[in-house]
Design an enzyme around this catalytic site. Structure first.
Site, PDB file in Angstrom:
ATOM      1  N   LEU A 150       1.843   0.314  -5.749  1.00 33.24           N
ATOM      2  CA  LEU A 150       1.746   1.643  -5.164  1.00 33.24           C
ATOM      3  C   LEU A 150       0.263   1.994  -5.069  1.00 33.24           C
ATOM      4  O   LEU A 150      -0.530   1.567  -5.911  1.00 33.24           O
ATOM      5  CB  LEU A 150       2.467   2.681  -6.032  1.00 33.24           C
ATOM      6  CG  LEU A 150       3.981   2.529  -6.203  1.00 33.24           C
ATOM      7  CD1 LEU A 150       4.502   3.590  -7.165  1.00 33.24           C
ATOM      8  CD2 LEU A 150       4.704   2.627  -4.868  1.00 33.24           C
ATOM      9  N   ASP A 151      -0.101   2.777  -4.074  1.00 35.23           N
ATOM     10  CA  ASP A 151      -1.484   3.218  -3.966  1.00 35.23           C
ATOM     11  C   ASP A 151      -1.879   4.009  -5.205  1.00 35.23           C
ATOM     12  O   ASP A 151      -1.024   4.584  -5.906  1.00 35.23           O
ATOM     13  CB  ASP A 151      -1.673   4.088  -2.721  1.00 35.23           C
ATOM     14  CG  ASP A 151      -1.446   3.309  -1.434  1.00 35.23           C
ATOM     15  OD1 ASP A 151      -1.649   2.080  -1.444  1.00 35.23           O
ATOM     16  OD2 ASP A 151      -1.071   3.930  -0.424  1.00 35.23           O
ATOM     17  N   LYS A 152      -3.161   4.083  -5.466  1.00 43.17           N
ATOM     18  CA  LYS A 152      -3.675   4.757  -6.663  1.00 43.17           C
ATOM     19  C   LYS A 152      -3.071   6.145  -6.847  1.00 43.17           C
ATOM     20  O   LYS A 152      -2.667   6.514  -7.960  1.00 43.17           O
ATOM     21  CB  LYS A 152      -5.207   4.862  -6.564  1.00 43.17           C
ATOM     22  CG  LYS A 152      -5.847   5.680  -7.668  1.00 43.17           C
ATOM     23  CD  LYS A 152      -7.341   5.839  -7.432  1.00 43.17           C
ATOM     24  CE  LYS A 152      -7.965   6.770  -8.464  1.00 43.17           C
ATOM     25  NZ  LYS A 152      -9.411   6.984  -8.208  1.00 43.17           N
ATOM     26  N   THR A 154      -0.353   7.450  -5.306  1.00 43.45           N
ATOM     27  CA  THR A 154       1.093   7.548  -5.096  1.00 43.45           C
ATOM     28  C   THR A 154       1.789   7.399  -6.440  1.00 43.45           C
ATOM     29  O   THR A 154       1.422   6.529  -7.242  1.00 43.45           O
ATOM     30  CB  THR A 154       1.586   6.464  -4.123  1.00 43.45           C
ATOM     31  OG1 THR A 154       0.974   6.665  -2.844  1.00 43.45           O
ATOM     32  CG2 THR A 154       3.095   6.513  -3.963  1.00 43.45           C
ATOM     33  N   ARG A 249       2.303   6.182   4.906  1.00 43.64           N
ATOM     34  CA  ARG A 249       1.172   7.025   5.309  1.00 43.64           C
ATOM     35  C   ARG A 249       0.797   6.764   6.763  1.00 43.64           C
ATOM     36  O   ARG A 249       0.552   7.697   7.541  1.00 43.64           O
ATOM     37  CB  ARG A 249      -0.015   6.763   4.376  1.00 43.64           C
ATOM     38  CG  ARG A 249       0.279   7.089   2.923  1.00 43.64           C
ATOM     39  CD  ARG A 249      -0.765   6.533   1.976  1.00 43.64           C
ATOM     40  NE  ARG A 249      -2.066   7.174   2.187  1.00 43.64           N
ATOM     41  CZ  ARG A 249      -3.175   6.794   1.573  1.00 43.64           C
ATOM     42  NH1 ARG A 249      -3.146   5.764   0.715  1.00 43.64           N
ATOM     43  NH2 ARG A 249      -4.310   7.427   1.797  1.00 43.64           N
TER      44      ARG A 249
END
Length: 335
Positions: A150-152, A154, A249
């Site tokens: 997961l993105d930082k 998220t 996104r």
């Protein structure tokens, strides 16, 4: 990340990496050795076993075979595994919210601000460092068992492999697109209905740190449905059919409904005079993209059982949605 120990070496404390003696059976007769071994040792991929045969780490009746050799069905096979550490990573006592764990899997609810694995600018303090502190045996697995990320900023559910069998199974399930991943996304603008975004994603042609919908990108599919409508925002349930970098996104920005708080894909928006003061304040101060991985489903690597998990929406996103709901109800009553 700079590694000080990039030599491949055996990891002796994991049972899956101990030397194993096998006795082939008559029903194996006539088949290739690498095929039989892949069947008998499902924790290891066929290509890995082929490599060990070529490295002399597998013997048949005391002799060094070739992967393509046909077996008689009565041989004794000795396998001496060699599991490589993909990169050095120090254990660090980083708090983890563990949702579920057994000998094969760990499910964590990742908070905002936590990078998943070491990379440029984030040499440590990552989820991977915390996982290794939680279980040192994860060092025997590529990236300590991390098979997706997961993105930082998220939040939400991630599954981590805890065994070689699980690692192989999860990678295969992700490739086959059978892992169910459900998200909550708060976007700008009002959507009246759900739909599907089927648009390829690749590197942005001019911004190399961003992704974009591009003609020659990798296939990407996102399904979304409307869960709640506010004055100028919509809460969506999004299910990923593929797993491209920044997929939700990028796809929401492609629809011209970027995620609230997204600094890369246009989700920063000034509050309107129509918003309540509390809603305006929260919108302006929301520090990240409003995205949360709320649900995850997969087949258990060892039992084949369908398993599903769901966690509550991250507190900051839940609070923002609650205020937007109150704001919408207030605006409706005022008219």
């Amino acid at each position: 990340m700079t590694s000080t120990d990039d030599q491949a070496h055996p990891v002796e404390h994991d049972a899956e990496t101990a030397a194993q003696s096998l006795q082939l059976r008559p029903e194996h007769a006539g088949r290739r050795l690498d095929q039989v071994l892949a069947e008998l040792l499902p924790a290891f991929s066929r290509s890995r076993l082929q490599g060990w045969i070529e490295q002399g780490r597998i013997s048949v009746d005391g002799r060094s075979p070739r992967p393509k050799d046909r077996v008689r069905g009565a041989e004794s096979v000795l396998v001496e595994p060699l599991v490589e550490r993909s990169q050095a990573c120090a254990p660090q006592p980083i708090p983890l919210s563990v949702v579920y764990e057994d000998e094969h899997l760990i499910l964590v609810d990742k908070p905002a601000g936590l990078v998943v694995h070491p990379a440029a600018g984030h040499a440590d303090g990552t989820l991977q460092n915390g996982l290794l502190h939680h279980d040192r045996r994860l060092d025997a697995l590529p990236r300590c068992g991390i098979v997706h990320r997961l993105d930082k900023d998220t939040t939400g559910l991630m599954v981590v492999a805890r065994s070689l069998l699980a690692h192989r199974s999860l990678v295969a399930q992700l490739k086959a697109r059978t892992v169910k991943r459900e998200y909550r996304a708060l976007v700008l603008g009002r959507l009246s209905s759900g739909g599907r975004v089927e648009a390829p994603i690749g590197r942005h042609p001019t911004r190399r740190t961003a992704m974009a919908v591009v003609a020659h990108g990798r296939p990407a599919v996102s399904d979304y449905r409307v869960l709640a409508q506010y004055r100028r925002h919509t809460l969506l349930g999004v299910r990923l059919q593929t797993g491209r970098t920044h997929q939700i996104r990028v796809h929401m920005a492609h629809l011209r409904h970027p995620l609230v708080g997204d600094p890369v894909y246009g989700g920063r928006q000034r509050a309107s005079a129509d918003d309540s003061s509390e809603a305006a304040t929260l919108l302006q101060r929301f520090p990240r993209q409003a995205l949360h991985a709320i649900g995850l489903g997969l087949l258990h690597p060892a039992t084949g059982e369908q398993m599903d998990w769901q966690v509550p929406m991250a507190a900051d996103l839940a609070d923002l949605c609650a205020v937007l709901q109150q704001d919408a109800e207030h605006g409706s009553a005022a008219t």
